[in-house]
Design an enzyme around this catalytic site. Structure first.
Site, PDB file in Angstrom:
ATOM      1  N   ARG A 127     -28.976  27.111 -84.009  1.00 23.08           N
ATOM      2  CA  ARG A 127     -29.448  27.997 -82.944  1.00 23.08           C
ATOM      3  C   ARG A 127     -30.137  27.155 -81.888  1.00 23.08           C
ATOM      4  O   ARG A 127     -30.847  26.196 -82.215  1.00 23.08           O
ATOM      5  CB  ARG A 127     -30.456  29.022 -83.492  1.00 23.08           C
ATOM      6  CG  ARG A 127     -29.841  30.155 -84.293  1.00 23.08           C
ATOM      7  CD  ARG A 127     -29.044  31.105 -83.417  1.00 23.08           C
ATOM      8  NE  ARG A 127     -28.493  32.206 -84.168  1.00 23.08           N
ATOM      9  CZ  ARG A 127     -27.270  32.253 -84.697  1.00 23.08           C
ATOM     10  NH1 ARG A 127     -26.448  31.232 -84.550  1.00 23.08           N
ATOM     11  NH2 ARG A 127     -26.856  33.315 -85.360  1.00 23.08           N
TER      12      ARG A 127
ATOM     13  N   GLU B 129     -28.053  31.488 -74.127  1.00 23.98           N
ATOM     14  CA  GLU B 129     -26.586  31.600 -74.008  1.00 23.98           C
ATOM     15  C   GLU B 129     -26.221  32.866 -73.235  1.00 23.98           C
ATOM     16  O   GLU B 129     -26.878  33.890 -73.403  1.00 23.98           O
ATOM     17  CB  GLU B 129     -25.977  31.642 -75.415  1.00 23.98           C
ATOM     18  CG  GLU B 129     -26.234  30.342 -76.165  1.00 23.98           C
ATOM     19  CD  GLU B 129     -25.838  30.424 -77.637  1.00 23.98           C
ATOM     20  OE1 GLU B 129     -25.226  31.424 -78.055  1.00 23.98           O
ATOM     21  OE2 GLU B 129     -26.160  29.484 -78.366  1.00 23.98           O
TER      22      GLU B 129
ATOM     23  N   HIS C   3     -20.739  28.020 -78.269  1.00 20.02           N
ATOM     24  CA  HIS C   3     -21.043  28.742 -79.512  1.00 20.02           C
ATOM     25  C   HIS C   3     -19.751  29.225 -80.202  1.00 20.02           C
ATOM     26  O   HIS C   3     -19.548  30.429 -80.374  1.00 20.02           O
ATOM     27  CB  HIS C   3     -21.992  29.925 -79.239  1.00 20.02           C
ATOM     28  CG  HIS C   3     -22.687  30.409 -80.477  1.00 20.02           C
ATOM     29  ND1 HIS C   3     -23.942  30.957 -80.468  1.00 20.02           N
ATOM     30  CD2 HIS C   3     -22.303  30.443 -81.779  1.00 20.02           C
ATOM     31  CE1 HIS C   3     -24.296  31.304 -81.689  1.00 20.02           C
ATOM     32  NE2 HIS C   3     -23.301  31.000 -82.504  1.00 20.02           N
TER      33      HIS C   3
HETATM   34  C1  8YV Z   1     -21.537  34.453 -84.384  1.00 19.96           C
HETATM   35  C2  8YV Z   1     -23.021  32.939 -85.470  1.00 19.96           C
HETATM   36  O1  8YV Z   1     -21.619  35.425 -85.343  1.00 19.96           O
HETATM   37  O2  8YV Z   1     -22.620  33.756 -87.617  1.00 19.96           O
HETATM   38  C3  8YV Z   1     -23.451  33.426 -86.796  1.00 19.96           C
HETATM   39  O3  8YV Z   1     -24.669  33.458 -87.005  1.00 19.96           O
HETATM   40  O4  8YV Z   1     -23.793  32.434 -84.719  1.00 19.96           O
HETATM   41  C4  8YV Z   1     -21.607  33.125 -85.035  1.00 19.96           C
HETATM   42  O5  8YV Z   1     -20.726  33.005 -86.069  1.00 19.96           O
HETATM   43  C5  8YV Z   1     -20.268  34.572 -83.625  1.00 19.96           C
HETATM   44  O6  8YV Z   1     -20.495  34.013 -82.384  1.00 19.96           O
HETATM   45  C6  8YV Z   1     -19.775  35.970 -83.486  1.00 19.96           C
HETATM   46  O7  8YV Z   1     -20.632  36.775 -82.799  1.00 19.96           O
END
Ligand code: 8YV
Length: 317
Positions: A234, A263, A281
């Site tokens: 993150r 983001e 991402h």
């Molecule tokens: C997002 C992610 O879910 O799983 C997570 O925590 O950061 C990613 O896999 C993906 O961008 C779909 O929203």
């Protein structure tokens, strides 16, 4: 007699294929499509028994409160930093999420970024495209194989990154709140000490208030001018302003970043630097993994209806 489908509130947009499968089994309303979501929730929030969200959208305490009949939340993603787990636990709301199925793809992107920034692959690609090769030789890069890799967070994804690294004969140490007993890598209690030792530092820890700014100016200073940072966790884990300054002043060698503080906005200063590789991402963003995540979102809901518990319950942190 036709059975009424359970009422589901979908908070944000999801993959079209997942939306179609949800709509086949449930009576879905999309909150993001309501002209005035607050007024909609006030008028109709109590109609829903389930909510579906995603890691970037999450669900906060106020939203949970606006959905007093909701008993289960199913989230697309492994990250729980935008879900108020304590509020859900107080209400007895089950929270399903999608861990494990994305470990490989996230670790693959960590290694993509690591190799790319060290071997200057994207930079070399830009060089060839602009005709640079016709004028001069491309500068030398940094070897990856056999180097020292520090991993911040030895969870499911950290371990999968370590597996990749062992194929590159890298020496591995890690920093984690806890000593992880079933891995063969050395634990480093001090993050600056890990950064000082490491030639590559991969951030694979969970987001949220507990890890905010963990990769501080001090940690970057310790990583040093030969050190590379990779973040697939993150944006909140890194002091982004300090990272920009360290990159600009060449106090670290480079960075591979899939995640950012705000983001989809990426600091302008990063765009101007050749010693960074930036991806939007996308670590879990393969057909196969997103399909597996979608399956688990549905499986969590189905399981809740059949057995009263989701298949993958988020831990209360
Ligand atoms: C997002 C992610 O879910 O799983 C997570 O925590 O950061 C990613 O896999 C993906 O961008 C779909 O929203």
């Amino acid at each position: 007699m036709t059975l009424m489908k359970p009422r589901v509130l979908q908070l944000g947009r999801l993959l079209p294929a997942l939306e179609a499968r949800l709509a086949a089994d449930y009576d879905v309303t999309l909150l993001a499509q309501q002209a005035d979501p607050r007024a909609f929730l006030a008028a109709r929030g109590r109609e829903f028994v389930e909510a579906v969200t995603s890691a970037p959208v999450g669900i906060d305490a106020a939203l949970l409160e606006a959905l007093p009949e909701v008993r289960v939340v199913s989230s697309f993603g492994v990250g729980l930093d935008r879900i108020d787990l304590a509020a859900a636990a107080r209400r007895g709301v089950a929270v399903g999420y999608t861990p494990n199925v994305l470990n490989d793809c996230v670790a693959d992107i960590a290694f993509t970024l690591l190799l790319d920034v060290a071997r200057r692959a994207s930079e070399a690609d830009r060089f060839v495209r602009r005709g640079g090769w016709l004028q001069e030789k491309f500068p030398l890069a940094t070897r990856v194989s056999g180097k020292r890799l520090g991993i911040v967070g030895m969870g499911r994804i950290g371990r999968t990154v370590a597996k990749r690294a062992s194929g590159f004969d890298m020496e591995i140490r890690y920093h984690d709140r806890n000593v992880v007993s079933d891995v063969p890598y050395g634990h480093e209690a001090s993050l600056p000490a890990l950064a000082r030792w490491a030639e590559f530092l991969v951030v694979a820890a969970a987001g949220g208030p507990g890890s905010r700014g963990l990769i501080s100016a001090e940690v970057l200073q310790a990583l040093g001018p030969q050190g590379f940072l990779v973040n697939i966790a993150r944006g909140t884990l890194v002091d982004e302003a300090a990272l920009v300054r360290a990159l600009q002043d060449k106090r670290i060698a480079g960075a591979g970043l899939d995640v950012f503080l705000d983001e989809p906005r990426v600091p302008e200063a990063l765009l101007a630097l050749d010693n960074v590789v930036l991806t939007p991402h996308v670590a879990s963003g393969t057909h196969e993994t997103r399909q597996a995540m979608a399956d688990l979102v549905l499986e969590n809901l189905r399981s809740f209806f059949e057995r009263g518990e989701v298949r993958m319950q988020a831990p209360v942190q």
